[in-house]
Enzyme design. Structure first.
Site, PDB file in Angstrom:
ATOM      1  N   MET A  24       0.854  -1.191   0.000  1.00  0.00           N
ATOM      2  CA  MET A  24       0.000   0.000   0.000  1.00  0.00           C
ATOM      3  C   MET A  24       0.887   1.238   0.000  1.00  0.00           C
ATOM      4  O   MET A  24       1.761   1.375   0.867  1.00  0.00           O
ATOM      5  CB  MET A  24      -0.924  -0.002   1.219  1.00  0.00           C
ATOM      6  CG  MET A  24      -1.901  -1.164   1.243  1.00  0.00           C
ATOM      7  SD  MET A  24      -2.859  -1.265   2.764  1.00  0.00           S
ATOM      8  CE  MET A  24      -1.653  -1.913   3.928  1.00  0.00           C
ATOM      9  N   VAL A  25       0.696   2.112  -0.958  1.00  0.00           N
ATOM     10  CA  VAL A  25       1.528   3.296  -1.087  1.00  0.00           C
ATOM     11  C   VAL A  25       1.461   4.127   0.191  1.00  0.00           C
ATOM     12  O   VAL A  25       0.380   4.514   0.641  1.00  0.00           O
ATOM     13  CB  VAL A  25       1.086   4.141  -2.302  1.00  0.00           C
ATOM     14  CG1 VAL A  25       1.921   5.419  -2.399  1.00  0.00           C
ATOM     15  CG2 VAL A  25       1.210   3.331  -3.581  1.00  0.00           C
ATOM     16  N   GLN A  79       7.863  -4.522  -3.675  1.00  0.00           N
ATOM     17  CA  GLN A  79       7.112  -4.284  -4.914  1.00  0.00           C
ATOM     18  C   GLN A  79       7.602  -3.034  -5.621  1.00  0.00           C
ATOM     19  O   GLN A  79       7.856  -2.008  -4.996  1.00  0.00           O
ATOM     20  CB  GLN A  79       5.613  -4.137  -4.629  1.00  0.00           C
ATOM     21  CG  GLN A  79       4.794  -4.069  -5.915  1.00  0.00           C
ATOM     22  CD  GLN A  79       3.338  -3.723  -5.689  1.00  0.00           C
ATOM     23  OE1 GLN A  79       3.014  -2.592  -5.343  1.00  0.00           O
ATOM     24  NE2 GLN A  79       2.463  -4.696  -5.893  1.00  0.00           N
ATOM     25  N   CYS A 108      -2.091  -1.260  -9.983  1.00  0.00           N
ATOM     26  CA  CYS A 108      -2.454   0.085  -9.512  1.00  0.00           C
ATOM     27  C   CYS A 108      -3.322   0.784 -10.557  1.00  0.00           C
ATOM     28  O   CYS A 108      -2.902   0.957 -11.703  1.00  0.00           O
ATOM     29  CB  CYS A 108      -1.202   0.911  -9.243  1.00  0.00           C
ATOM     30  SG  CYS A 108      -1.578   2.572  -8.629  1.00  0.00           S
ATOM     31  N   ASN A 208      -7.133 -11.251  -3.635  1.00  0.00           N
ATOM     32  CA  ASN A 208      -7.262  -9.919  -3.051  1.00  0.00           C
ATOM     33  C   ASN A 208      -8.636  -9.356  -3.405  1.00  0.00           C
ATOM     34  O   ASN A 208      -9.045  -9.403  -4.559  1.00  0.00           O
ATOM     35  CB  ASN A 208      -6.142  -9.021  -3.588  1.00  0.00           C
ATOM     36  CG  ASN A 208      -6.124  -7.634  -2.965  1.00  0.00           C
ATOM     37  OD1 ASN A 208      -5.684  -6.685  -3.576  1.00  0.00           O
ATOM     38  ND2 ASN A 208      -6.601  -7.509  -1.732  1.00  0.00           N
TER      39      ASN A 208
END
Length: 487
Positions: A24-25, A79, A108, A208
């Site tokens: 997660m960014v 990642q 993304c 996911n």
């Protein structure tokens, strides 16, 4: 030692991990990963890192991976987002000694990924993706994995997954949503797509999407046959989701803040974002502390706001409010860690016709749009900032003054325009008719008259100079000048 592949890699390097924290960014940093591991997570991903920046900037490498080396933080997958095989390989080579695998982000869907041409916006460029995965698989000492989103067609998604497996992908994470299912259009993830991919490939698959409770994890594994389940938003709202617990928010918040102090540095924006997620339901009630949480500038102040939220919640518990009906139909009181579910959208109406809206609702669940009356409670954050700068600013469409339309194009006309036109139309007309419009600052007539006056003045000067008599030279003077010249 030979590089592990496929199920052998999953069993030995990843220790048969089934509970996975998503990349997660700016959200899956070291402190959050350690918190999640303490509460049931078996595998974590780093935040998405930009391959080109990782290669170019030593500070970026140090801040996002090298400084975060911790024995407790394994197994770990790093990642990257990338769109160039060589750049992806260089970044992976710099990172491979600090993790157990390198993951290529192909999922993304955000606008920044579209502008940078990476993530899910590469999913149609199979030749490029095959080259990227193949090169990394050949050159790296650790396995390469991929995280993808699905196509609308199950068959195309299966072929996509098989192509990546053939290129050298050793583990595949399938987010069961399409490229367009994001934000207000997020909707429900398709486990049917994930199940079809799992049956079609011979490598481990993680699922996911739709994971909010431990029961969802177990049901997903049972229905799809995957080796593991990845959680993103479910984990952010409840780091203990893989334990099957729903603890008080302050318990998770305080433990996280302790980890932030123990493993610096951690960006203040990361910490603030995590606290907003954890306290999400409580902050809908205690709006004053929500504003304060957004404004404070130090870790100590963030911790103080969190402590005050805990005290308010404990006061409510002491008054017996936890026995009352929960706010907003939440399954638990607002101070308990629980997922955030977007409200059911309002019925969309276009031109008085709502036909086809039922079909759209089955595809996605939109966040309901709020009708703003211009009050501070309903304004967006951006508009609230504008109002703080200009308290008299009016945001209510009904109270905005009606503008007079331009006679030619319909845009708002200039209030004092001599032609009753907008600036664009006025400029064209004034130029054509050589006229002035003081309202729009156009001076075509004035400039033309000025040029004409200058031209007339120049012409008059030249006529005067040509009409004036020239003096006749004296012969004796000329003879004297010649006599003085050298021979």
């Amino acid at each position: 030692m030979a590089k592990l592949r496929g199920f052998e890699f999953w069993r030995i390097s990843l220790k048969e991990a089934s509970f996975v924290v998503a990349p997660m960014v700016d959200q899956s940093e070291l402190a959050w990963r350690l918190l999640s591991r303490r509460h049931g997570a078996q595998l974590c991903y780093t935040p998405m890192l930009h391959a080109q920046v990782f290669v170019r900037d030593a500070n970026y490498r140090r801040e996002n991976l090298y400084n975060e080396v911790c024995e407790e933080d394994r197994p770990l997958i790093t990642q990257f987002c990338a769109n160039d095989p060589e750049v992806f390989l260089q970044a992976a080579l710099l990172a491979q000694d600090y993790c157990d695998a390198i993951d290529l982000n192909l999922g993304c869907p955000q606008m920044i990924a579209k502008r940078g041409h990476y993530g899910v916006f590469l999913q149609d460029e199979w030749e490029l993706l095959e080259k990227m995965v193949r090169l990394a698989n050949e050159k790296l000492s650790v396995p390469v994995t991929c995280k993808i989103r699905v196509f609308e067609e199950i068959e195309k998604t299966v072929h996509y997954a098989q192509m990546l497996e053939k290129a050298g992908c050793q583990l595949l994470t399938v987010h069961g949503r399409t490229k367009d299912q994001k934000g207000a259009m997020t909707g429900i993830a398709s486990w049917e797509h994930i199940k079809a991919v799992r049956k079609a490939v011979n490598i481990p698959v993680f699922a996911n999407g739709n994971i909010q409770h431990l029961s969802d994890v177990k049901r997903c594994i049972q229905e799809t046959g995957v080796q593991g389940v990845m959680s993103a938003e479910g984990n952010l709202h409840n780091p203990a989701v893989f334990e099957g617990r729903s603890p008080p928010v302050w318990e998770m918040a305080e433990e996280y803040l302790e980890l932030v102090k123990q493993y610096p540095p951690c960006s203040l924006s990361y910490v603030r974002a995590h606290l907003f997620k954890l306290w999400h339901h409580t902050l809908q009630i205690h709006q004053d502390l929500r504003e304060e949480l957004a404004k404070v500038k130090t870790l100590e102040c963030l911790a103080d706001v969190s402590r005050r939220l805990r005290l308010r919640c404990q006061e409510e518990i002491a008054r017996g409010k936890d026995l009352e009906e929960t706010e907003g139909c939440l399954p638990f009181p607002h101070w308990i860690c629980q997922p955030y579910v977007r409200p059911v959208p309002k019925e969309p109406v276009a031109n008085g016709n709502s036909q086809g809206s039922e079909v759209k609702k089955t595809v996605c669940q939109k966040r309901a749009l709020e009708v703003s009356d211009g009050s501070a409670d309903t304004l967006s954050k951006n508009k609230q900032k504008k109002r703080s700068r200009n308290p008299n600013k009016n945001f209510c469409p009904k109270q905005r003054p009606k503008y007079i339309k331009c006679e030619q194009c319909g845009n708002p006309k200039g209030n004092k325009c001599v032609f009753n036109l907008c600036r664009g139309c006025c400029k064209k007309k004034a130029y054509k008719e050589v006229a002035d419009c003081p309202s729009h600052g156009l001076r075509f007539k004035t400039k033309a008259e000025k040029r004409k006056a200058e031209k007339d003045e120049t012409k008059e000067d030249s006529e005067k100079s040509s009409s004036s008599p020239q003096p006749i030279p004296d012969p004796s003077t000329a003879l004297q000048e010649q006599a003085q010249l050298p021979l």
